[in-house]
Design a protein around this motif. Structure first.
Motif, short mmCIF file in Angstrom:
data_model
loop_
_atom_site.label_atom_id
_atom_site.label_comp_id
_atom_site.label_asym_id
_atom_site.label_seq_id
_atom_site.Cartn_x
_atom_site.Cartn_y
_atom_site.Cartn_z
N PHE A 147 -2.74 -1.68 -10.41
CA PHE A 147 -2.42 -2.02 -8.87
C PHE A 147 -3.90 -2.72 -8.40
CE2 PHE A 147 -2.27 -0.65 -4.51
CZ PHE A 147 -0.88 -1.04 -4.46
N ILE A 178 -1.50 6.08 -6.23
CA ILE A 178 -2.70 5.80 -5.98
C ILE A 178 -3.37 6.49 -4.96
CG2 ILE A 178 -4.17 3.52 -5.39
CD1 ILE A 178 -2.47 3.43 -8.04
N SER A 214 0.91 -1.11 -0.02
CA SER A 214 0.06 -0.08 -0.17
C SER A 214 0.83 1.23 -0.04
CB SER A 214 -1.01 0.09 1.15
OG SER A 214 -0.12 -0.24 2.29
N GLY A 234 2.14 1.90 -3.49
CA GLY A 234 0.92 2.13 -4.37
C GLY A 234 0.94 3.80 -4.21
N GLY A 270 3.85 1.42 -10.61
CA GLY A 270 4.55 2.32 -10.28
C GLY A 270 5.78 2.79 -10.91
N ALA A 308 2.66 -4.91 -10.25
CA ALA A 308 2.65 -3.82 -9.44
C ALA A 308 3.96 -2.86 -10.03
CB ALA A 308 3.04 -4.34 -7.86
N ALA A 329 3.19 4.76 -7.27
CA ALA A 329 2.18 4.93 -8.34
C ALA A 329 1.11 6.04 -8.32
CB ALA A 329 1.40 3.59 -8.30
N LEU A 368 -7.11 2.48 -3.61
CA LEU A 368 -6.34 1.65 -2.63
C LEU A 368 -7.69 0.61 -1.97
CD1 LEU A 368 -4.14 0.21 -1.08
CD2 LEU A 368 -4.07 2.05 0.74
#
Length: 422
Positions: A309, A242, A233, A236, A296, A292, A240, A247
């Protein structure tokens, strides 16, 4: 499925439902609602892991000597007291003591319930029984978390007290459900009540297949479960970009994949060699880590990163669905008669160690060392495949593929019928 097994599955669902109410909100409750700060909240999460590591070495011995049901009832009462006390606590010391009681109770429930499933199943039905357990646990956690999220109010400590009271009530309800359960008489090792705890562990450690399975289990939980709410997490969000809503969607995709795929893959998994199924899971998770990495490090659009993701978490869910009818039944099949509780507790201890070390290692890496993080856990996933294939060489044909036992029984039955006809 007999009446005892149905009641055990109801118990699994109720306990998971209760945990789903509080686990996602524990940090916020301690740090913000009670105003005890991030340090105390972190200590509470650490206490959960420490309490589990302290009690699990003794839980297996207690299950062997007393049976899984008395141990489960004791764990449920302890967890209920800890949960209610946690909801009423406003000081750091009482919060930590309550968390220790709740964590210890939760930890002991796992091997006790697993041993009850072993006692109420056969080698042929065990994979399906553990798959059902995993399915109901995820469903209970998801539903509990969803309802709990609508009940909590960070400006009101009373709303959190209500959550912990509901969790305590679920544990007590489970006590009522289980108190009248009649388990089949499990086989017991001769002299088990008088043998020392040290000799039980020595016997377990002399089982090379079980030791290799524990090593494999550590890597499984470290590389997957230990990263969900920490390293992955953090990666991410930081690498990335996110959003929290994405999430949440990724976590929902993980649960949805388990719920949808669990019984779809079960028939396939039941007929395959367990070691090869675990090896395939390692390859699936390797693809998940590559996905993943694209999210990212691929420099795509925000939408593509979010989709990748979410797909990562879904791929992890597929692997989990394949593992649930594979690993836990294998632990039971490796245990000598009467020692299932000891073996289940040992494997639960390995799981807790991995879940304690995983976030500590993965969290900082996922937040700052993005490329090394992906490469490291990609290699861990490939390591799962290697360890699984190596484990397969330590297993008997029936341990690795229980379906062979059923096939042999059918073949023998056919031969007998043919001889009678002749």
């Amino acid at each position: 499925m007999g009446a005892a097994m149905r009641r055990i599955h109801v118990g699994n669902a109720l306990s998971a439902f209760g945990l789903g109410f509080t686990v996602p909100y524990l940090y916020v409750y301690v740090a913000q609602v009670r105003g005890l700060g991030a340090m105390t909240a972190g200590l509470v999460l650490a206490v959960f892991a420490v309490a589990a590591l302290v009690v699990l070495p003794f839980a297996g011995r207690a299950i062997v000597r007393r049976g899984p049901l008395p141990v489960l009832l004791t764990a449920l009462v302890t967890a209920s007291v800890g949960s209610l006390s946690l909801g009423l606590s406003s000081h750091a010391s009482t919060v930590l003591l309550s968390a220790a009681a709740l964590g210890a109770g939760q930890a002991v429930m796992q091997p006790a319930l697993a041993t009850m499933i072993v006692d109420c199943s056969t080698s042929e039905t065990r994979s399906r029984a553990f798959a059902t357990q995993f399915f109901l646990q995820n469903l209970g956690l998801g539903v509990g978390g969803l309802i709990g999220g609508h009940l909590v109010d960070t400006s009101s400590a009373a709303s959190f007290t209500l959550l912990f009271a509901i969790e305590a009530a679920m544990f007590l309800l489970l006590v009522v459900v289980m108190a009248t359960l009649r388990l089949p008489r499990a086989p017991r090792m001769e002299g088990a009540p008088t043998s020392s705890a040290g000799s039980s562990w020595k016997q377990l450690l002399s089982n090379r297949a079980m030791v290799q399975l524990c090593v494999l289990g550590f890597v499984l939980f470290f590389a997957c479960y230990g990263q969900f709410e920490s390293g992955l997490s953090a990666y991410g969000v930081e690498a990335a970009g996110i959003s929290t809503s994405a999430l949440g969607s990724a976590l929902a995709a993980n649960t949805a994949m388990i719920v949808v795929a669990q019984f779809a893959v079960l028939r396939f998994v039941e007929r395959q060699k367990r070691s090869r199924v675990i090896a395939v899971v390692g390859l699936i998770w390797a693809v998940a880590w590559v996905t993943a990495g694209f999210a990212g490090l691929g420099h795509g659009s925000h939408e593509m990163a979010a989709a990748a993701f979410v797909s990562t978490y879904a791929l992890f869910g597929l692997g989990e669905a394949m593992l649930s009818p594979t690993v836990a039944p294998l632990v039971a099949d490796l245990a000598p008669e009467g020692m299932a509780g000891q073996y289940n507790s040992a494997f639960a201890l390995v799981k807790q160690l991995a879940l304690a070390v995983g976030p500590a290692v993965g969290g900082p890496m996922g937040a700052s060392l993005h490329t090394p993080y992906i490469v490291t856990f990609l290699l861990f996933s490939l390591g799962i495949t290697y360890l699984a294939l190596r484990l397969g060489r330590q297993l008997t044909a029936v341990q690795d593929q229980p379906f062979l036992r059923k096939s042999r029984v059918v073949a023998q039955g056919g031969t007998q019928q043919e001889s009678i006809a002749a």
